[in-house]
Design an enzyme around this catalytic site. Structure first.
Site, short mmCIF file in Angstrom:
data_model
loop_
_atom_site.label_atom_id
_atom_site.label_comp_id
_atom_site.label_asym_id
_atom_site.label_seq_id
_atom_site.Cartn_x
_atom_site.Cartn_y
_atom_site.Cartn_z
N ASP A 98 5.56 1.21 -2.80
CA ASP A 98 5.05 0.91 -4.13
C ASP A 98 3.56 0.62 -4.04
OD1 ASP A 98 4.70 0.09 -6.76
OD2 ASP A 98 5.39 -1.95 -6.37
N ASP A 100 0.60 -0.55 -6.40
CA ASP A 100 0.40 -1.14 -7.70
C ASP A 100 -1.06 -1.54 -7.82
OD1 ASP A 100 0.26 -2.99 -9.87
OD2 ASP A 100 2.43 -3.26 -9.71
N ASP A 295 2.74 -2.57 -1.56
CA ASP A 295 3.33 -3.87 -1.86
C ASP A 295 4.49 -4.07 -0.88
OD1 ASP A 295 3.94 -6.21 -3.11
OD2 ASP A 295 5.02 -5.27 -4.77
#
EC number: 2.7.7.-
Lengths: 392, 359
Positions: A98, A100, A295
């Site tokens: 992920d 972000d 992440d």
């Protein structure tokens, strides 16, 4: 968000899902499913521990329930609807990454625009993909725009499915360059004589073949070549920017570079103590410049729920889009993730938080108050909590 | 039953040989077979010197002592014992297959009673995931291991140089020297031995082993492996650790295993990360951030594994065992040296380094 806004968005999400053609993830029936409904309560409550058996077909479920957010698990289970992880019976798990914008060091929240944040995120995505494809050699990658502030990558290669948390953490640390250490990166070889600890008869080499070592070597060679191409005083000035390098050491390092360029090219960095200090600093630069700031908890969690590609993000009204690998460069989330359903008509909204927005190739500036806007913009503003539905 | 089975009793073929011979473990322990004594010796040796002791001259006894040892470990059921035992089985196996592979020629390997690298890798389902860099498997000196199996075996183990980030991972494979590949196999043995422990032991087997179990519990209590020391007196450190600390404080470059050894030792005697940083600080080259990271890692704060101080045997094999004194002759672990030294020292004369720092 007011009730009429919620009802409008839920209705239009339903229209979208009735037309949408979703491809569920592989082994969908072995996964846990979860969703967040359009409720008025301030806290968002996720309905989870659902199996495909509970939901029926994904498309029917989405058209019927019209949820605000939809997720499926990275993990596969014997009994995906069991209410605790222990009872589910874990079988395997995709490796999920992920990215972000909120976690990117290159992003300044509150200053960068949404488009700028997403662009920084795409740069980070390219770095991540370089690790996954070049270093890890993964072949079954699905790249997804999250519908919000970033990108997801799902890896489904057979060889990683069974990995435990600890092994996944090693992968996280690899792409983030955590724990990378100069001394561990270089191979030490005793050259002639006895290999006494403090004996100078050590040859330290960086393997040029791959991994962080290969990256470090590439960066060192780029720097060396740039230094050798510039004039002496500029090169020395540049070298003294590194900690612990004075004029003397800089001159020595530069001389060593000039005389041992071929050695350096082959990976032997032990050409002069001053150069070793420079190389050490360059390795730190490589980590800073090349690491992919993913992440961490998402990747190490083998039970993680992730947004369903093809669904809508309830916080933006944008679609969670799978991106073909060769279309990544051309992909513009603020154009390509705008759902077709919301294009081609205008609606009335009451803007509560004005400002400037780029969407679907246009730039909009609007103040608080009632406006007629393209529906995709209206949906975006309402989903973000910056507008309420107005009277048509 | 072949001698090969007795040397590597955790292998599937060894287990099948025991099953094929229709030996009933209950009968073996009830009649006080020599395998019981040897089984106890396996576990006691694991605690004492990290090996499984000298093999019995009879293949049958040696082979049967392995299931007996597993049963003993299961009845005692202490995590520290199970772990030490699995490590010891792995260490002994590693020593054996390292020697055997070094001396095995292809001619001998066809006789069926020497272990080949191919068989070793196949035993742990590694064969299809390991590729020789050049030439036939048995003759290569460098191998490429797929990243998945590499992580299964190496993640959270050993020192910095085993971390994936410090390896030239290329197209999904990690290159390893032959000796490193054998270290991975050692870990595979450890996982195999540990899997399934503790076993559920029927009374018919557990009861006749009462004396052996009592003896093991006593040995465990004597070693007091769980005791917290929490006293820092550098003058009483074992000579190996004193030497490593001196080098750090002089600013000399330490190899990983050496740095790992001293840091894990200091952690084991109760020093916090901050205190270790302070003790090392004299050396500007040590790097505070790295020290913190490594110490937290060893402590198990940034990794799920808590690392323990290497034994004398490991220190010796890395060349870190120096300036041996009389006490070294009596112990097999640097921690045991330090405990012994603390016990013998006059309490009034012992000043904790941390207290002297405060004043």
């Amino acid at each position: 968000m007011e009730e009429r806004t919620r009802a409008y968005l839920r209705g239009r999400f339903g229209d979208h899902y009735r037309r949408a053609d979703l491809t569920p993830p592989p082994d969908a029936s072995e996964r846990e499913w979860g969703y967040i409904p359009w409720t008025s309560s301030p806290g968002t409550t996720m309905v989870r521990h659902r199996s495909l058996l509970d939901l029926g077909s994904i498309e029917d479920f989405l058209a019927r329930e019209r949820p605000r957010h939809v997720y499926f698990s990275a993990g596969r289970y014997d009994d995906p609807s069991a209410s605790s992880m222990g009872q589910k019976g874990w079988r395997s798990s995709d490796l999920v990454f992920d990215l972000d914008a909120d976690h990117l060091p290159s992003v300044t929240p509150g200053e960068d625009t949404y488009a700028e944040m997403l662009a920084s995120c795409k740069d980070a995505l390219r770095k991540l993909l370089d690790f996954l494809e070049t270093d890890f050699g993964f072949e079954q990658l699905t790249v997804v725009f999250s519908g919000g502030r970033g990108y997801h990558v799902h890896v489904r290669d057979e060889g990683i499915q069974h990995l435990d948390r600890e092994s996944r953490r090693e992968i996280v640390d690899y792409v983030r360059g955590i724990g990378l250490e100069f001394d561990a990166l270089v191979e030490e070889e005793a050259v002639g004589g006895t290999a006494g600890r403090s004996s100078p008869a050590h040859k330290r080499t960086l393997t040029t073949e791959g991994g962080w070592s290969g990256r470090a070597h590439g960066h060192i060679m780029d720097t060396v070549e740039a230094l050798l191409a510039s004039d002496e005083s500029a090169a020395i000035e540049r070298l003294t920017e590194y900690d612990g390098i004075g004029d003397g050491k800089a001159a020595a390092a530069l001389r060593a570079m000039r005389e041992n360029t071929d050695q350096l090219r082959a990976g032997n960095i032990d050409i002069h103590p001053a150069f070793v200090s420079v190389a050490n600093a360059l390795v730190e630069e490589v980590v800073e410049g090349d690491n992919a700031p993913i992440d961490e908890p998402v990747t190490t969690d083998t039970n993680r729920l992730i947004r369903l590609p093809g669904s809508l993000h309830g916080g933006s009204g944008l679609a969670v889009r799978r991106i073909d690998r060769d279309e990544l460069d051309a992909f513009d989330p603020l154009v390509d993730a705008v759902p077709e359903t919301f294009v081609g008509h205008d609606i009335t909204v009451e803007v509560t938080d004005g400002g400037q927005i780029e969407l679907y190739g246009d730039s909009f500036t609007f103040a608080e108050g009632v406006h007629s806007v393209p529906e995709y913009l209206g949906v975006f503003l309402m989903a973000r909590g910056r507008a309420e539905k107005g009277q048509e | 039953m072949k001698p090969l089975h007795a040397r590597y009793p955790f292998m599937r073929a060894a287990r099948e040989a025991v099953e094929a011979a229709e030996i009933d473990l209950a009968t073996v322990v009830q009649r006080g077979d020599p395998a019981v004594e040897r089984g106890l010796d396996r576990v006691e040796s694991a605690l004492e010197d990290g090996t499984v002791g000298e093999p019995h001259r009879q293949t049958r006894v040696e082979l049967l002592s392995y299931p007996v040892a597993r049963v003993l470990v299961s009845i005692v059921d202490e995590a520290v014992l199970t772990r030490s035992y699995a490590r010891a089985e792995a260490a002994s196996a590693h020593e054996r297959f390292t020697d055997e592979l070094a001396s095995t020629t292809q001619l001998q390997s066809t006789s069926g009673d020497s272990l080949t690298l191919r068989e070793l890798l196949a035993e742990f389902e590694l064969l299809e995931h390991v590729r020789p860099e050049a030439g036939p498997l048995e003759e290569a000196d460098r191998y490429w291991v797929e990243v998945g199996p590499y992580l299964d075996l190496a993640a959270g183990q050993w020192g910095e140089e085993w971390r994936l980030v410090n390896r030239p991972l290329t197209d999904g494979e990690v290159p390893l020297e032959e000796s490193e590949l054998l270290v991975l196999c050692r870990r595979a043995v450890e996982q195999r031995v540990e899997s399934g422990l503790p076993l559920t032991v029927p009374d018919a087997i557990a009861e006749p082993l009462g004396d052996e179990v009592a003896q093991l519990r006593e040995t465990l209590a004597e070693l007091d492996l769980t005791r917290d020391i929490d006293t820092v007196v550098p003058d009483l450190f074992p000579p190996c650790m004193r030497a490593l600390l001196d080098q750090i404080q002089k600013g000399e470059h330490l190899e990983h295993h050496s740095r790992f050894a001293i840091t894990s030792f200091l952690t084991s005697i109760g020093m916090s990360t901050d205190e270790i940083v302070e003790l090392y600080e004299i050396n500007p080259g040590f790097g505070e951030e790295m020290t913190r990271y490594q110490t937290d890692h060893i402590r198990g704060e940034t990794s799920p594994t808590e690392y323990s101080t290497p034994s004398c045997a490991t220190m010796q094999s890395y060349g870190d065992c120096v300036n041996m004194d009389d006490r070294c002759e009596r112990i097999s672990h640097p921690m045991a040296y330090y405990e012994d030294a603390l016990d013998e020292a006059d309490e009034d004369e012992v000043t904790d380094w941390r207290e002297s720092q405060e004043s």
